[in-house]
Scaffold this active site. Structure first.
Site, PDB file in Angstrom:
ATOM      1  N   GLY A 234      49.193   4.196 -32.242  1.00 43.01           N
ATOM      2  CA  GLY A 234      48.872   5.621 -32.309  1.00 43.01           C
ATOM      3  C   GLY A 234      48.854   6.254 -33.672  1.00 43.01           C
ATOM      4  O   GLY A 234      48.411   7.396 -33.803  1.00 43.01           O
ATOM      5  N   GLU A 274      52.383  -1.326 -31.713  1.00 44.48           N
ATOM      6  CA  GLU A 274      51.062  -1.825 -31.309  1.00 44.48           C
ATOM      7  C   GLU A 274      49.951  -1.105 -32.071  1.00 44.48           C
ATOM      8  O   GLU A 274      49.145  -0.385 -31.474  1.00 44.48           O
ATOM      9  CB  GLU A 274      50.858  -1.600 -29.805  1.00 44.48           C
ATOM     10  N   ARG A 277      44.090   1.208 -34.645  1.00 42.69           N
ATOM     11  CA  ARG A 277      43.269   1.948 -35.604  1.00 42.69           C
ATOM     12  C   ARG A 277      43.768   1.795 -37.045  1.00 42.69           C
ATOM     13  O   ARG A 277      42.974   1.610 -37.959  1.00 42.69           O
ATOM     14  CB  ARG A 277      43.321   3.429 -35.213  1.00 42.69           C
ATOM     15  N   CYS A 343      18.183   8.879 -26.449  1.00 39.51           N
ATOM     16  CA  CYS A 343      17.472   9.984 -25.812  1.00 39.51           C
ATOM     17  C   CYS A 343      18.431  10.963 -25.160  1.00 39.51           C
ATOM     18  O   CYS A 343      18.458  11.125 -23.936  1.00 39.51           O
ATOM     19  CB  CYS A 343      16.498   9.413 -24.778  1.00 39.51           C
ATOM     20  N   GLU A 344      19.266  11.565 -25.959  1.00 39.92           N
ATOM     21  CA  GLU A 344      20.172  12.607 -25.477  1.00 39.92           C
ATOM     22  C   GLU A 344      20.387  13.563 -26.638  1.00 39.92           C
ATOM     23  O   GLU A 344      20.638  13.110 -27.767  1.00 39.92           O
ATOM     24  CB  GLU A 344      21.534  12.015 -25.080  1.00 39.92           C
TER      25      GLU A 344
HETATM   26  N1  LLP Z   1      48.891   0.506 -27.307  1.00 36.59           N
HETATM   27  C1  LLP Z   1      48.405   1.081 -26.194  1.00 36.59           C
HETATM   28  C2  LLP Z   1      49.113   0.901 -24.943  1.00 36.59           C
HETATM   29  C3  LLP Z   1      47.240   1.842 -26.256  1.00 36.59           C
HETATM   30  O1  LLP Z   1      46.771   2.415 -25.155  1.00 36.59           O
HETATM   31  C4  LLP Z   1      46.570   1.997 -27.501  1.00 36.59           C
HETATM   32  C5  LLP Z   1      45.339   2.769 -27.584  1.00 36.59           C
HETATM   33  C6  LLP Z   1      47.113   1.360 -28.633  1.00 36.59           C
HETATM   34  C7  LLP Z   1      48.280   0.631 -28.503  1.00 36.59           C
HETATM   35  C8  LLP Z   1      46.470   1.450 -29.982  1.00 36.59           C
HETATM   36  O2  LLP Z   1      46.454   2.737 -30.472  1.00 36.59           O
HETATM   37  P1  LLP Z   1      45.966   3.029 -31.986  1.00 36.59           P
HETATM   38  O3  LLP Z   1      47.014   2.470 -32.930  1.00 36.59           O
HETATM   39  O4  LLP Z   1      44.675   2.363 -32.180  1.00 36.59           O
HETATM   40  O5  LLP Z   1      45.872   4.497 -32.036  1.00 36.59           O
HETATM   41  N2  LLP Z   1      38.844   5.183 -28.282  1.00 36.59           N
HETATM   42  C9  LLP Z   1      39.757   6.136 -28.860  1.00 36.59           C
HETATM   43  C10 LLP Z   1      41.148   5.620 -28.942  1.00 36.59           C
HETATM   44  C11 LLP Z   1      41.708   5.148 -27.601  1.00 36.59           C
HETATM   45  C12 LLP Z   1      43.067   4.563 -27.748  1.00 36.59           C
HETATM   46  C13 LLP Z   1      43.520   3.936 -26.493  1.00 36.59           C
HETATM   47  N3  LLP Z   1      44.785   3.303 -26.585  1.00 36.59           N
HETATM   48  C14 LLP Z   1      39.217   6.570 -30.223  1.00 36.59           C
HETATM   49  O6  LLP Z   1      38.147   6.108 -30.620  1.00 36.59           O
HETATM   50  O7  LLP Z   1      39.821   7.389 -30.906  1.00 36.59           O
END
Ligand code: LLP
Length: 423
Positions: A234, A274, A277, A343-344
């Site tokens: 996150g 975890e 990003r 096309c949107e």
């Molecule tokens: N762990 C779990 C259980 C998660 O659901 C997620 C992301 C992560 C780790 C990794 O989170 P990060 O460090 O990447 O923030 N598609 C969206 C983001 C969806 C994230 C879903 N879960 C976007 O493009 O911003």
């Protein structure tokens, strides 16, 4: 890693214009050294933590091989992600199988591989126990706990709210672990939460960690030996160039709390994280060519990548920096809205950006597209997914070929009756 030489964007030492000419556009390009820098930052900031890369952010096998070679584990959210993670060399014993709606097939695959499980419901716990018995395996689990924390981010990526579909409410946690102790072949080993994504205020992480420790205290009363506390991912990245907390800042804030609260426990849990990003996000640019410039009620730069290749702006109103890769040293002159070919009318990559004068044939670079970029791509509108390239100094490697038309029709079947006369 990304620099300007003679007015042209370079990814490490590779000239963006030359590579786009050679390989065509659109093109996702990743800097290997940026990726390694990010990995080292995490390793240094959290030397004793279990670092699980969130595969959902970018599941390219070559990139994941680099990540697994650094000793990272993986957070997978589906059978497909597990398949790819294993292919990339992640060890099953350092993989956590996440997910709020796992099928029996997925559960069996994880059990056979020997991953940890983050269990999201009592129904899942029963299925997992049954499958573990059938497979003659013992499965270490954590429950995904809904921490009921509101982290400031886009509502679609805030996952720790009371009303979110993820996790078990705090009030049910104790019953859930009691059941886990009773069911065969299940070993409660940790606690898991994830509060959301692109979070740039660190306080919700502290709050979440404290919630995990509160639960840990409860579990110790149940004589559970706690192996890990998993805070999820996150941490946000700096899409807008405004300055956001780094993994070092996160460590500085949470490690004192972790150490202090660990001393209350007799088990010595590991901290697990975890990140997705913050590992891959800023490693990658999407290069896209301007097909047309249209001066209408506003100026549009119509490029060859749309939400088929980068969904984030459309889905979350996300901001990605845009530059004209062949005019890096030209002064911004005009305001453009960068739109894709889908096309949107919502297919907008960037709205009202001041850029040097854009002309047909120019090459735009969309930055920070390594996370949830290609991973969320689609073939909508019959658009082929583009290639991915890994740059390593002066050299580059194609790490995913562009799709071809046969990939559009590949799995489609035409029943015989449609070949007969009359059709
Ligand atoms: N762990 C779990 C259980 C998660 O659901 C997620 C992301 C992560 C780790 C990794 O989170 P990060 O460090 O990447 O923030 N598609 C969206 C983001 C969806 C994230 C879903 N879960 C976007 O493009 O911003």
């Amino acid at each position: 890693m990304f620099k300007t030489v003679n007015g042209i964007l370079h990814i490490e030492n590779v000239n963006a214009v030359e590579i786009a000419e050679k390989l065509g556009t659109p093109l996702y390009i990743t800097s290997k050294s940026k990726l390694e820098e990010n990995l080292k930052t995490y390793e240094k900031a959290f030397p004793d933590a279990g670092l699980l890369y969130a595969v959902k952010a970018n599941n390219n096998v070559s990139l994941m091989k680099i990540i697994s070679k650094h000793g990272f584990g993986a957070d997978v959210f589906s059978d497909g992600e597990l398949y790819l993670a294993l292919l990339a060399g992640f060890k099953p014993e350092s993989i956590l199988f996440n997910g709020n709606s796992k099928s029996e097939r997925e559960i069996r695959m994880g059990v056979r591989a020997g991953t940890y499980f983050s269990v999201d419901s009592i129904d899942e716990l029963h299925t997992l126990s049954e499958i573990a018995v059938e497979e003659g395996a013992e499965v270490k689990i954590a429950f995904r706990v809904n921490p009921d924390i509101s982290a400031e981010t886009h509502p679609k990526i805030a996952t720790g709210l009371k009303t979110s579909k993820f996790g078990i409410p705090r009030e049910h946690v104790s019953d859930a672990y009691t059941l886990a102790l009773e069911l065969p072949n299940i070993v409660p080993a940790g606690i898991h939460c994830h509060i959301g994504s692109q979070i740039t205020d660190l306080s919700p992480f502290i709050e979440a960690l404290n919630r995990l420790f509160d639960i840990a205290g409860l579990l110790e009363e149940m004589s559970i030996d706690i192996e890990f506390l998993d805070m999820g991912g996150g941490l946000g990245i700096d899409y807008e160039g405004r300055g956001v907390p780094t993994p070092e800042d996160l460590a500085e804030r949470i490690m004192p709390v972790f150490r202090e609260r660990s001393s209350e426990l007799s088990s010595k849990p590991e901290l697990w994280l975890e990140p997705g990003r913050s590992i891959v996000g800023n490693t990658t640019v999407l290069l896209t060519k301007v097909n047309a410039v249209k001066r209408a009620y506003k100026n549009f730069a119509a490029v060859d990548a749309g939400f088929n290749l980068l969904l984030r702006p459309v889905m979350y109103g996300a901001y990605h920096r845009v530059a004209v890769a062949n005019k890096m040293e030209s002064e911004p002159e005009e305001t453009y809205t960068v739109v894709g070919p889908v096309c949107e009318s919502g297919d907008v990559i960037a709205e009202d950006r001041k850029l040097p004068r854009v002309e047909k044939g120019d090459l735009l670079a969309i930055f920070d597209t390594g996370a949830y970029g290609f991973a969320m791509s689609s073939q909508y509108n019959g658009r082929l997914r583009c290639a991915e390239v890994l740059v390593d100094g002066d050299r580059y490697h194609i790490i995913r070929e562009a799709e071809s038309y046969s990939d559009l029709a590949g799995k489609q079947l035409v029943p015989e009756m449609l070949f007969s006369d009359g059709f």
